[in-house]
Design a protein around this motif. Structure first.
Motif, short mmCIF file in Angstrom:
data_model
loop_
_atom_site.label_atom_id
_atom_site.label_comp_id
_atom_site.label_asym_id
_atom_site.label_seq_id
_atom_site.Cartn_x
_atom_site.Cartn_y
_atom_site.Cartn_z
N MET A 28 -1.74 35.04 55.06
CA MET A 28 -2.16 36.10 55.94
C MET A 28 -0.97 36.99 56.29
SD MET A 28 -4.37 35.92 59.46
CE MET A 28 -3.15 35.36 60.59
N ALA A 29 0.16 36.37 56.61
CA ALA A 29 1.34 37.14 57.00
C ALA A 29 1.85 38.02 55.87
CB ALA A 29 2.43 36.20 57.48
N GLY A 80 0.92 45.04 54.09
CA GLY A 80 0.74 46.07 53.07
C GLY A 80 -0.20 47.18 53.50
N PRO A 81 -1.45 46.86 53.86
CA PRO A 81 -2.36 47.92 54.27
C PRO A 81 -1.93 48.62 55.56
CG PRO A 81 -3.57 45.86 53.91
CD PRO A 81 -2.12 45.58 53.73
N LEU A 104 0.41 53.71 57.91
CA LEU A 104 1.47 54.37 58.68
C LEU A 104 2.27 55.34 57.81
CD1 LEU A 104 2.59 51.39 60.89
CD2 LEU A 104 1.78 53.60 61.75
N GLN A 105 2.61 54.91 56.59
CA GLN A 105 3.35 55.79 55.68
C GLN A 105 2.54 57.06 55.40
OE1 GLN A 105 6.39 55.64 54.45
NE2 GLN A 105 7.02 53.52 54.65
N LEU A 117 6.01 56.75 58.67
CA LEU A 117 6.75 55.64 59.26
C LEU A 117 6.42 54.37 58.49
CD1 LEU A 117 5.97 56.11 63.07
CD2 LEU A 117 8.17 56.55 61.96
N SER A 118 7.42 53.51 58.34
CA SER A 118 7.13 52.17 57.83
C SER A 118 6.58 51.34 58.99
CB SER A 118 8.39 51.52 57.26
OG SER A 118 9.28 51.19 58.32
N LEU A 119 5.97 50.22 58.66
CA LEU A 119 5.47 49.32 59.69
C LEU A 119 6.61 48.85 60.59
CD1 LEU A 119 3.17 47.73 61.00
CD2 LEU A 119 3.49 45.97 59.23
N PHE A 120 7.77 48.53 60.00
CA PHE A 120 8.90 48.08 60.81
C PHE A 120 9.40 49.21 61.71
CE2 PHE A 120 13.38 46.88 61.55
CZ PHE A 120 13.16 45.67 62.18
N GLU A 121 9.48 50.44 61.21
CA GLU A 121 9.89 51.56 62.04
C GLU A 121 8.92 51.74 63.21
OE1 GLU A 121 12.02 54.49 58.75
OE2 GLU A 121 9.84 54.53 58.98
#
Length: 135
Positions: A1-2, A7-8, A13-14, A19-23
């Motif tokens: 799951m993690a 990815g989606p 966000l991109q 933005l990336s998910l981490f950003e």
């Protein structure tokens, strides 16, 4: 799951916010803190990343005018990251699309019992505070 969910969420966000998910996690974490600021070490924990990864990402966000870094006024050995007004605008604009993506990819496939179990698991792992059980 993690490994499947980022990815989606990152793609949305991109596509919608550049933005990336981490950003997004960095910006949204700062947006919820008093003064929209945190020591880099604390922010790394909040965003679930290493300090070196955070440093690289915050540098990029700083270059875009979304975050500002400065010495910690209480202890100059530390660095504080602060969300700028422009950063606030970016995260506020990105939030509705991200929330919808989370609903679509994480919550919609689950019934009420699944959601109760997911909340219980998150609480046991320390990923969600107890009062969130009422959500």
């Amino acid at each position: 799951m993690a490994s499947l969910l980022p990815g989606p969420l990152d793609a949305q966000l991109q596509r919608d916010s550049r933005l990336s998910l981490f950003e997004y996690m960095v910006l949204s974490s700062l947006s919820m803190l008093p003064g929209r600021s945190a020591r880099m070490s604390s922010l790394a924990r909040l965003a679930s990343g290493s300090l070196s990864r955070l440093s690289n990402v915050v540098k990029k966000l700083e270059d875009r005018g979304l975050v500002h870094r400065s010495p910690d006024p209480d202890d100059g050995r530390f660095t504080v990251a602060t969300l700028t007004d422009a950063g606030w605008d970016v995260v506020a604009a990105a939030a509705p699309g991200h929330v919808e993506a989370v609903r679509t990819h994480v919550l919609a496939p689950l019934d009420d019992e699944h959601l109760r179990v997911l909340v219980d698991i998150a609480e046991r792992l320390g990923a969600m505070p107890g009062p969130a059980r009422n959500c």
